[in-house]
Structures are given as structure tokens and as C-alpha cells.
Design a protein around this motif. Structure first.
Motif, mmCIF file in Angstrom:
data_model
loop_
_atom_site.group_PDB
_atom_site.id
_atom_site.type_symbol
_atom_site.label_atom_id
_atom_site.label_comp_id
_atom_site.label_asym_id
_atom_site.label_seq_id
_atom_site.Cartn_x
_atom_site.Cartn_y
_atom_site.Cartn_z
ATOM 1 N N CYS A 39 0.838 -1.202 0.000
ATOM 2 C CA CYS A 39 0.000 0.000 0.000
ATOM 3 C C CYS A 39 0.881 1.264 0.000
ATOM 4 O O CYS A 39 1.871 1.323 0.720
ATOM 5 C CB CYS A 39 -0.882 -0.029 1.243
ATOM 6 N N CYS A 42 0.427 2.785 3.975
ATOM 7 C CA CYS A 42 0.805 2.023 5.178
ATOM 8 C C CYS A 42 1.892 0.983 4.903
ATOM 9 O O CYS A 42 2.409 0.380 5.838
ATOM 10 C CB CYS A 42 -0.421 1.361 5.802
ATOM 11 N N HIS A 62 -6.467 -4.332 1.191
ATOM 12 C CA HIS A 62 -5.777 -4.687 2.442
ATOM 13 C C HIS A 62 -6.317 -6.031 2.928
ATOM 14 O O HIS A 62 -7.497 -6.326 2.746
ATOM 15 C CB HIS A 62 -6.023 -3.622 3.504
ATOM 16 N N CYS A 74 -4.275 2.997 8.410
ATOM 17 C CA CYS A 74 -3.965 3.389 7.032
ATOM 18 C C CYS A 74 -4.983 4.437 6.595
ATOM 19 O O CYS A 74 -6.178 4.160 6.566
ATOM 20 C CB CYS A 74 -4.038 2.184 6.108
HETATM 21 ZN ZN ZN Z 1 -2.744 0.964 3.466
#
Ligand code: ZN
Length: 275
Positions: A39, A42, A62, A74
Motif C-alpha cells: 500500500c 501504510c 488490504h 492506514c
Molecule cells: Zn494501506
């Protein structure tokens, strides 16, 4: 998300590019071991949802939280539930507050140009509104805020809608939103980061017609911006050139202030020690 960080280069990679490079999830009955994309905010590993069913609805997602792997904060995942807010700072130095604001106005052309460049097709009306919001929330009071970082507040507290323009093609078809990486959940966190961690993420969301909200699934592009560069200390010719209509709008909006600020010379970051 339609895009994530490449497992090795960390550059943006689409699902099609990922599958081209790393193959499908299964070969016959055998699950293939593919390095996972991560990501942008995050840095957690992402799975590809919908990969086995309908190719056009695949998204990087996620992993759901589990007992062994609790959820990590996040901002992209939290989307509409997370906002960056200016909390009225309490340890104000009134002199510095005033100097920061005056210096910002003295250098407003540089700030506007840089802001417009980051946002892409920004409107001077939006910039003016943001300065007014900054005044209301007293953003100038943040002690550790440097002048070239003020536009970060503008960018992080707003969503930028698509820009249609006069032609048949929109100037920018997507919504733009900026995020901090997960290590910073507030402006205070961000101002206190080490210089090499002062990055923000510019994301573009392609929101389908009839839908609302900047959901993670609509995220189509991202770019990591290094905000540690002080553009005031590294001026180049033409940095303060703005079209006449932009200047007229600013003078109309801040007639008195622009008059006052004309006596300030140089930028705050050069005239004051770094805090
Ligand atoms: Zn994330």
C-alpha cells in the motif's frame, strides 16, 4: 485500489502490470508464490481481490485484520473516516506567527505556483479560500511549521474535484486527495518527522458516475512527493510569475494584507533560524 507499490521497486504498478510481471495466482491447482504489492500509505502487503472471477473488477485490497495480525492504521483504507485537522496550537510565539503570515503573503506567488503544480489545474479561488481557512484555524501558530510547508496544510485538508475546462476532454478527470504515510496521523506528527520522511502521497480517484466518496477501490494513481525541498531557498527565474487574472483575484481578496506584506523582504526560512 487499481494501483499499488511494486514489491521491489516500490513504484506504482497496476494490476495488469503486476500480473504480467508475476503471473496468475494459480497454475492448475498449484498456488504460485508471488511477491506482494504494498500500500502507498501504510506499506502493508495487499491481496488482489476478484482475481479468480471477473477480470475487470480486480482491486488491490488490504488483508482483513485477524487475531494474529491486527489492523494497521492506514489513511487510504480509512478514507472518509479519517481527516487531517488543524488543532489550534497552544505554544504560540506571537512574533513568529505574525512573521510567518506576513512572509507567506510576501511570497504568495511562489506558494501559489507550487501549490498549483502539486494539485494539477488548481483554481486561484480555491487557494484564496484555503488561506482564509488557514486564518480561521490559525495555522500560522504552529511553531514547527516552516513557510514552504504551509501549502501542505492546504493540500491535506481539501479534496480537489475534477476540472472540466472548456474543451471536450476534462483538464483533470479524477479527484485528487493528498495523504501522509501512516506514520503521521496528524500535522503535529508530520512537522516532527525527520526530513527524509517528510513525504506526502498524491492520489487520484476515478469515481464512477452516480457514486460518491473517495473509496479505496476508486484509487487509480499515486505519486510520492518529497516535501522536504525548500523552494523558497532555491528560487529559480520565473518562480514568481503568475497570470494577471490570478494576481487581480489575490489583490481583490487580500487588498490590505498584500499592502502590508510588501515591506517584508526575503523568506521566513532564510531570515529565521530553523526550529
Ligand atoms: Zn494501506
Amino acid at each position: 485500489m487499481k494501483v499499488a507499490r511494486h514489491p521491489v521497486t516500490l513504484k506504482p504498478i497496476t494490476i495488469a502490470q503486476y500480473r504480467f510481471e508475476f503471473g496468475p495466482p494459480y497454475q492448475g491447482q498449484i498456488k504460485l508464490l508471488r511477491p506482494e504489492a504494498t500500500c502507498p500509505a501504510c506499506h502493508e502487503a495487499l491481496l488482489i481481490r476478484g482475481e479468480k472471477v471477473e477480470a475487470d473488477r480486480m482491486t488491490f485490497s488490504h488483508y482483513p485484520a485477524s487475531a494474529t495480525k491486527p489492523s494497521v492504521f492506514c489513511p487510504i483504507k480509512a478514507a472518509g473516516k479519517h481527516k487531517y485537522e488543524v488543532l489550534c496550537p497552544v505554544d504560540e510565539d506571537p512574533l513568529r506567527t505574525r512573521q510567518l503570515r506576513e512572509s507567506f503573503f510576501a511570497n504568495w506567488k511562489l506558494h501559489w505556483r507550487r501549490f498549483a503544480q502539486y494539485v494539477g489545474y488548481a483554481d486561484i479561488g480555491d487557494f484564496i479560500s484555503m488561506i482564509k481557512v488557514a486564518d480561521k484555524s490559525n495555522v500560522w501558530r504552529y511553531r514547527s511549521l516552516q513557510e514552504h510547508e504551509v501549502i501542505i496544510v492546504f493540500m491535506l485538508t481539501s479534496d480537489f474535484k475534477p476540472v472540466l475546462g472548456k474543451g471536450t476532454e476534462p483538464l483533470r478527470k479524477n479527484w485528487v486527495r493528498f495523504w501522509f504515510e501512516s506514520r503521521a496521523t496528524s500535522f503535529e506528527d508530520f512537522w516532527n518527522l525527520q526530513t527524509n520522511h517528510k513525504v506526502i502521497i498524491r492520489t487520484e480517484y476515478n469515481v464512477p458516475v452516480g457514486k460518491r466518496g473517495l473509496k479505496p477501490d476508486y484509487l487509480e494513481q499515486f505519486k510520492v512527493l518529497d516535501m522536504s525541498h525548500n523552494y523558497l531557498a532555491n528560487r529559480r527565474e520565473g518562480d514568481d510569475h503568475v497570470p494577471d487574472y490570478v494576481e487581480r483575484r489575490m489583490i481583490q481578496a487580500f487588498r490590505n494584507l498584500l499592502g502590508i506584506s510588501s515591506v517584508v523582504t526575503g523568506s521566513l526560512s532564510r531570515s529565521m533560524p530553523k526550529l
